[in-house]
Scaffold this motif. Structure first.
Motif, mmCIF file in Angstrom:
data_model
loop_
_atom_site.group_PDB
_atom_site.id
_atom_site.type_symbol
_atom_site.label_atom_id
_atom_site.label_comp_id
_atom_site.label_asym_id
_atom_site.label_seq_id
_atom_site.Cartn_x
_atom_site.Cartn_y
_atom_site.Cartn_z
ATOM 1 N N UNK A 1 0.839 -1.197 0.000
ATOM 2 C CA UNK A 1 0.000 0.000 0.000
ATOM 3 C C UNK A 1 0.877 1.252 0.000
ATOM 4 N N UNK A 2 0.537 2.216 -0.839
ATOM 5 C CA UNK A 2 1.335 3.420 -0.953
ATOM 6 C C UNK A 2 1.151 4.311 0.266
ATOM 7 N N UNK A 3 2.250 4.918 0.702
ATOM 8 C CA UNK A 3 2.171 5.855 1.821
ATOM 9 C C UNK A 3 1.507 7.147 1.350
ATOM 10 N N UNK A 4 1.039 7.928 2.299
ATOM 11 C CA UNK A 4 0.374 9.189 1.955
ATOM 12 C C UNK A 4 1.351 10.147 1.288
ATOM 13 N N UNK A 5 2.625 10.071 1.690
ATOM 14 C CA UNK A 5 3.651 10.933 1.092
ATOM 15 C C UNK A 5 3.840 10.622 -0.389
ATOM 16 N N UNK A 6 3.867 9.339 -0.718
ATOM 17 C CA UNK A 6 4.029 8.917 -2.113
ATOM 18 C C UNK A 6 2.792 9.295 -2.925
ATOM 19 N N UNK A 7 1.608 9.068 -2.348
ATOM 20 C CA UNK A 7 0.362 9.408 -3.048
ATOM 21 C C UNK A 7 0.288 10.905 -3.346
ATOM 22 N N UNK A 8 0.750 11.719 -2.393
ATOM 23 C CA UNK A 8 0.774 13.169 -2.606
ATOM 24 C C UNK A 8 1.745 13.545 -3.724
ATOM 25 N N UNK A 9 2.905 12.879 -3.749
ATOM 26 C CA UNK A 9 3.908 13.166 -4.777
ATOM 27 C C UNK A 9 3.376 12.820 -6.170
ATOM 28 N N UNK A 10 2.669 11.700 -6.272
ATOM 29 C CA UNK A 10 2.090 11.292 -7.549
ATOM 30 C C UNK A 10 1.016 12.286 -7.988
ATOM 31 N N UNK A 11 0.183 12.699 -7.033
ATOM 32 C CA UNK A 11 -0.872 13.660 -7.346
ATOM 33 C C UNK A 11 -0.284 14.981 -7.845
ATOM 34 N N UNK A 12 0.779 15.442 -7.217
ATOM 35 C CA UNK A 12 1.418 16.698 -7.625
ATOM 36 C C UNK A 12 2.047 16.584 -9.008
ATOM 37 N N UNK A 13 2.612 15.416 -9.310
ATOM 38 C CA UNK A 13 3.198 15.203 -10.638
ATOM 39 C C UNK A 13 2.106 15.207 -11.705
ATOM 40 N N UNK A 14 1.031 14.532 -11.441
ATOM 41 C CA UNK A 14 -0.096 14.524 -12.391
ATOM 42 C C UNK A 14 -0.653 15.933 -12.565
ATOM 43 N N UNK A 15 -0.725 16.660 -11.454
ATOM 44 C CA UNK A 15 -1.235 18.026 -11.515
ATOM 45 C C UNK A 15 -0.332 18.905 -12.378
ATOM 46 N N UNK A 16 0.987 18.699 -12.256
ATOM 47 C CA UNK A 16 1.921 19.516 -13.045
ATOM 48 C C UNK A 16 1.733 19.290 -14.545
ATOM 49 N N UNK A 17 1.291 18.085 -14.922
ATOM 50 C CA UNK A 17 1.090 17.776 -16.340
ATOM 51 C C UNK A 17 -0.194 18.395 -16.898
ATOM 52 N N UNK A 18 -1.200 18.570 -16.043
ATOM 53 C CA UNK A 18 -2.460 19.139 -16.534
ATOM 54 C C UNK A 18 -2.598 20.626 -16.195
ATOM 55 N N UNK A 19 -1.643 21.173 -15.430
ATOM 56 C CA UNK A 19 -1.751 22.576 -15.003
ATOM 57 C C UNK A 19 -1.789 23.573 -16.160
ATOM 58 N N UNK A 20 -1.068 23.345 -17.282
ATOM 59 C CA UNK A 20 -1.195 24.295 -18.403
ATOM 60 C C UNK A 20 -2.635 24.422 -18.910
ATOM 61 N N UNK A 21 -3.402 23.321 -18.836
ATOM 62 C CA UNK A 21 -4.810 23.374 -19.253
ATOM 63 C C UNK A 21 -5.588 24.225 -18.263
ATOM 64 N N UNK A 22 -5.336 23.994 -16.964
ATOM 65 C CA UNK A 22 -6.059 24.719 -15.916
ATOM 66 C C UNK A 22 -5.736 26.204 -15.926
ATOM 67 N N UNK A 23 -4.514 26.544 -16.347
ATOM 68 C CA UNK A 23 -4.084 27.944 -16.377
ATOM 69 C C UNK A 23 -4.485 28.661 -17.659
#
Length: 199
Positions: free
Chosen positions: A1-23
């Motif tokens: 099971x992934x730790x909360x720290x790892x899950x947060x890191x993955x979420x932030x990486x995914x967010x960085x990839x879609x952020x140009x769309x959001x901006x």
């Protein structure tokens, strides 16, 4: 099971990839998905991977639906919707909660079983707790404006005055010290010493 720290890191990486769309930096989302998916991406925990345009689009949709938490691995898209509780049962649960709005979930659970609304083992206490937590029903949870005013607690200053009586320090004669006390702040605004003659 992934730790909360790892899950947060993955979420932030995914967010960085879609952020140009959001901006608002992307004119054509379809072209952008194709551009990102054409190159390998170094994802925390998973390493270097290539993702399809459809996967990247799903991250965008997840974010729009549930924010940053929705980009974490293992996020349930039906979070807050209890699959074991249908519409009819949900209404009966909420009706019971309205009736006993201050009762803890354990009491509500027992009452539902005693009334025959729930059968033993039909849903767990955890499921009921989660359902009530995410229901966020206005008629169940009191808002700040609807909280009852307790006895002797008034909103404005000088709305209520009351007196008190206590035995004071012994002087020479038995004495009473009546006081007028302001409710807000418990400030003594007047007091007078009364001596009582001995009999």
């Amino acid at each position: 099971m992934l730790s909360e720290e790892v899950r947060n890191a993955i979420a932030l990486k995914r967010f960085s990839l879609i952020s140009p769309i959001l901006n608002g930096q992307v004119n054509n989302r379809k072209d952008y998905y194709a551009q990102i998916s054409s190159k390998p991406v170094e994802m925390p925990h998973y390493g270097i991977r290539k993702y399809s345009p459809k996967t990247i689009e799903s991250w965008y949709c997840d974010y729009m639906r549930g924010g940053l938490d929705a980009l974490k691995p293992g996020y349930r898209k039906d979070r807050g919707n209890c699959r074991k509780i249908d519409t009819e049962l949900a209404e009966k649960i909420l009706e019971t909660k309205r009736k006993y709005s201050k009762a803890p979930t354990t009491i509500i659970y027992d009452k539902l079983i005693k009334k025959g609304i729930l059968k033993e083992g039909q849903i767990s206490l955890t499921t009921l707790y989660r359902f009530l937590k995410f229901s966020n029903h206005e008629s169940i949870y009191e808002t700040e404006e609807k909280k009852e005013i307790k006895r002797f607690a008034h909103q404005y200053i000088n709305e209520l005055w009351y007196g008190d009586l206590m035995y004071g320090p012994y002087i020479q004669e038995e004495a009473y010290l009546p006081c007028s006390i302001r409710t807000m702040g418990r400030f003594t605004v007047h007091s007078s010493l009364n001596l009582c003659a001995r009999t």
